[in-house]
Design an enzyme around this catalytic site. Sequence first.
Site, PDB file in Angstrom:
ATOM      1  N   HIS A  46       0.844  -1.201   0.000  1.00  0.00           N
ATOM      2  CA  HIS A  46       0.000   0.000   0.000  1.00  0.00           C
ATOM      3  C   HIS A  46       0.880   1.252   0.000  1.00  0.00           C
ATOM      4  O   HIS A  46       2.056   1.208   0.369  1.00  0.00           O
ATOM      5  CB  HIS A  46      -0.922  -0.005   1.217  1.00  0.00           C
ATOM      6  CG  HIS A  46      -0.159  -0.077   2.507  1.00  0.00           C
ATOM      7  ND1 HIS A  46       0.521   1.003   3.024  1.00  0.00           N
ATOM      8  CD2 HIS A  46       0.083  -1.119   3.331  1.00  0.00           C
ATOM      9  CE1 HIS A  46       1.131   0.634   4.127  1.00  0.00           C
ATOM     10  NE2 HIS A  46       0.903  -0.645   4.342  1.00  0.00           N
ATOM     11  N   ASP A 102       4.099  -4.630   3.698  1.00  0.00           N
ATOM     12  CA  ASP A 102       5.545  -4.928   3.777  1.00  0.00           C
ATOM     13  C   ASP A 102       5.763  -6.378   4.227  1.00  0.00           C
ATOM     14  O   ASP A 102       6.643  -7.058   3.705  1.00  0.00           O
ATOM     15  CB  ASP A 102       6.275  -3.934   4.705  1.00  0.00           C
ATOM     16  CG  ASP A 102       5.686  -3.853   6.104  1.00  0.00           C
ATOM     17  OD1 ASP A 102       4.648  -4.499   6.366  1.00  0.00           O
ATOM     18  OD2 ASP A 102       6.265  -3.135   6.943  1.00  0.00           O
TER      19      ASP A 102
END
Length: 464
Positions: free
Chosen positions: A81, A363
């Site tokens: 994102h 991540d």
Amino acid sequence: MDILASLLLLVHLIPVSAARNGASSKSRKRIMPDPVTEPPVTDPVYEALLYCNIPSVAERSMEGHAPHHFKLVSVQVLIRHGDRYPLYAIPKTKRPEIDCTLVANRKPYHPKLEGFVSHMSKGSGSSFESPLNSMPLYPNHALCEMGELTQTGIVQHLQNGQLLRDIYLKKHKLLPSDWSADQLYLETTGRSRTLQSGLALLYGFLPDFDWKKIYFRHQPSVLFCSGNCYCPVRNQYLEKEQRRQYLLRLKNSQLEQTYGEMARIVDIPTKQLRASNPIDSMLCHFCHNVSFPCTRSGCFDMEHFKVIKMHQIEDEKERREKRLYLGYSLLGAHPILNQTIDRMQRAAEGRRDELFALYSAHDVTLSPVLSALGLSEARFPRFAARLIFELWQDRDKPSEHAVRILYNGVDVTFHTSFCQDHHKRSSKPMCPLENLVRFVKRDMFVALDSSSTNYYDACHREGV
Ligand SMILES: *[C@@H]1O[C@H](CO)[C@@H](O)[C@H](O)[C@H]1NC(C)=O
Ligand SMILES: *[C@@H]1O[C@H](CO)[C@@H](O)[C@H](O)[C@H]1NC(C)=O
């Protein structure tokens, strides 16, 4: 000008100074540390700027580069994102005042921003698997909520989408002009920031964003492991990796001292401060040019920031060396890589659905995939990072298919563990699909230094 301001101005200078490597302007993007253009010592502030990924000049990228006799067959994109508000507040401090509404007169801006907002506000619930259908389709709070995507985050992905559109749709005609819903495969975790990032990328990518042709699936696991999440050995690796992390932290007296000072400033126990993950908040201050928080007892400052950021970098270095994270990653990334090759094989057989797949993730999704592929030198996934798998067909030998892998626009195909040697033997600019398939189906388990040759055995092996 304060120090933060002068550092942020640097953002715009980086591409220029990094381009000094005149051999190829394409090498200016840095996913692997580059000895020619980078500071000789790891600089925590420089690393933090790369992490922010502040949209500036149009970037160059290596996506879609292939000799003329290759035809693009399919593309799979895994994104992190975009820029978001911190996940936790630092206790007893004012949280940074960042506006998460989308407006044209604020930087960074993208020409498709207004179109995006107006299109999203007409969004259709039937385009989303539950519980995604109850989520806001774009960020809209005047004071960001925790974890909310910012305008920077939207612009980063509009830009990603536009870049991929120019390459894959305009140049390579990946989708036919009468493309249909089943030619896209869209999947996101159940967070507004991943859903909105995916929508922004698609809005930049698709020539006509028709709600009837959009269907986002919901992925409950950040590892995108769907029905194959149960893997006890993976969890054992993770526990050992967390233990390693903990011990490394204890060894760093400068870090402990820094946390101690910061805890005194906000007048809470050090443990509580550490648990609030202050570096995440400080990165938000840093990326948005908002000065670090203060109390009557003092301010958090650049020195604190550097010490914690530097520790993160050292932690990643030790993480590579100790290889516990690699064990976790090989098992954690198997299911999504398995899905990736499965889709490639179907496309190679001539099926025309799912030509473009998008996974909108975190991540903690990208990191294990990078590590599993052997890209452990690659930088930690920045905001709006993208990892792309391209599948190509050799028109001269139509039965042969080849793969390219790109991270943030850089071709990393020959940095992967399963294609390093190929590079030395062959003049072809790509990796045979079979190499990737063999790796995912078997060799990634062999890389665990075990006798297992499949996921189930590797996940249930005794005595790691
Ligand atoms: C950062 O903020 C300062 C004021 O706090 C301002 O003067 C400066 O121009 C800003 N820098 C950037 C790059 O936006
Ligand atoms: C791998 O993919 C195949 C084909 O889709 C599927 O049947 C199998 O369950 C997958 N295995 C894992 C461990 O994800």
